[in-house]
Design a protein around this motif. Structure first.
Motif, PDB file in Angstrom:
ATOM      1  N   THR A  37       0.839  -1.197   0.000  1.00 55.77           N
ATOM      2  CA  THR A  37       0.000   0.000   0.000  1.00 55.77           C
ATOM      3  C   THR A  37       0.875   1.249   0.000  1.00 55.77           C
ATOM      4  OG1 THR A  37      -0.105   0.377   2.388  1.00 55.77           O
ATOM      5  CG2 THR A  37      -1.644  -1.248   1.493  1.00 55.77           C
ATOM      6  N   THR A  38       0.252   2.396  -0.056  1.00 55.36           N
ATOM      7  CA  THR A  38       0.953   3.671   0.108  1.00 55.36           C
ATOM      8  C   THR A  38       0.665   4.228   1.496  1.00 55.36           C
ATOM      9  OG1 THR A  38      -0.915   4.886  -0.819  1.00 55.36           O
ATOM     10  CG2 THR A  38       0.832   4.212  -2.361  1.00 55.36           C
ATOM     11  N   GLU A  39       0.323   3.329   2.416  1.00 54.97           N
ATOM     12  CA  GLU A  39      -0.090   3.728   3.762  1.00 54.97           C
ATOM     13  C   GLU A  39       0.894   3.200   4.813  1.00 54.97           C
ATOM     14  OE1 GLU A  39      -3.808   5.406   2.889  1.00 54.97           O
ATOM     15  OE2 GLU A  39      -4.269   3.957   4.448  1.00 54.97           O
ATOM     16  N   MET A  69      -4.604   2.958   9.546  1.00 58.35           N
ATOM     17  CA  MET A  69      -3.623   3.361   8.540  1.00 58.35           C
ATOM     18  C   MET A  69      -3.843   4.809   8.117  1.00 58.35           C
ATOM     19  SD  MET A  69      -3.307   0.043   6.120  1.00 58.35           S
ATOM     20  CE  MET A  69      -3.075  -1.591   6.822  1.00 58.35           C
ATOM     21  N   ALA A  70      -2.736   5.400   7.664  1.00 55.41           N
ATOM     22  CA  ALA A  70      -2.757   6.773   7.163  1.00 55.41           C
ATOM     23  C   ALA A  70      -1.773   6.865   6.001  1.00 55.41           C
ATOM     24  CB  ALA A  70      -2.375   7.743   8.274  1.00 55.41           C
ATOM     25  N   PRO A  71      -1.955   7.842   5.121  1.00 54.09           N
ATOM     26  CA  PRO A  71      -1.069   7.976   3.963  1.00 54.09           C
ATOM     27  C   PRO A  71       0.394   8.211   4.359  1.00 54.09           C
ATOM     28  CG  PRO A  71      -3.028   9.338   3.709  1.00 54.09           C
ATOM     29  CD  PRO A  71      -3.030   8.825   5.113  1.00 54.09           C
ATOM     30  N   ARG A  72       1.279   7.441   3.750  1.00 50.47           N
ATOM     31  CA  ARG A  72       2.715   7.544   4.024  1.00 50.47           C
ATOM     32  C   ARG A  72       3.210   8.978   3.808  1.00 50.47           C
ATOM     33  NH1 ARG A  72       4.625   4.114   0.304  1.00 50.47           N
ATOM     34  NH2 ARG A  72       4.199   2.334   1.650  1.00 50.47           N
TER      35      ARG A  72
END
Length: 127
Positions: A37-39, A69-72
Motif C-alpha cells: 500500500t501507500t499507507e 492506517m494513514a497515507p505515508r
C-alpha cells in the motif's frame, strides 16, 4: 482515519495521568509501512496495532487493520518524528525509543504528547 485519530486522542489522554502497566498497548510507538500500500499503520511497542492486546508471539496481518492506517506521504511530513539513523532507507517513523520511553519521566511523556499532537494536527487536516 477516524479510528487513528481516536487512538491518538486516547494515548494523549493516558499521558496526562500516571501511566498504568498496560499503557504501552495504547501508546503509539511507530508508524510502520503497510506492505503493498501507500499507507502506514500505527503500532504499539509490541509491534501490534495500537490498542491490540493479543500479546506475545501472536502474529497479526497489518492488512487486517486498515482503520489504523494513514497515507505515508502525510506521516513522512510530520515534524519531530524519528527515523532510524542506521538504516536511512527504513520508512518507519518513531515516536520514541527505549531511552526516551514515556515511562522514564515527565520530559519524555511531554515529548510523546507533543508528537501525538503533531500527528493529530496533520491527520485532522485531511478530514
Amino acid at each position: 482515519m477516524n479510528q487513528v485519530i481516536d487512538s491518538l486522542m486516547v494515548a494523549k489522554e493516558l499521558l496526562s495521568r500516571p501511566l498504568r502497566k498496560n499503557a504501552s498497548i495504547y501508546l503509539p510507538y511507530c508508524w510502520h509501512d503497510a506492505p503493498g500500500t501507500t499507507e502506514m499503520i500505527l503500532l504499539n511497542r509490541s509491534y501490534k496495532p495500537v490498542g491490540n492486546n493479543s500479546g506475545g508471539k501472536t502474529w497479526l496481518a497489518y492488512a487486517d487493520f486498515p482503520e489504523l492506517m494513514a497515507p505515508r506521504a502525510v506521516i513522512h511530513g510530520i515534524g519531530g518524528m524519528r527515523r532510524n539513523q542506521s538504516f536511512p532507507e527504513d520508512p518507519r517513523q518513531w515516536f520514541y525509543n527505549d531511552l526516551t520511553a514515556p515511562q522514564r519521566g515527565k520530559v519524555y511523556k511531554q515529548h510523546l504528547a507533543d508528537l501525538i499532537q503533531a500527528n493529530l494536527d496533520a491527520l485532522e487536516s485531511l478530514l
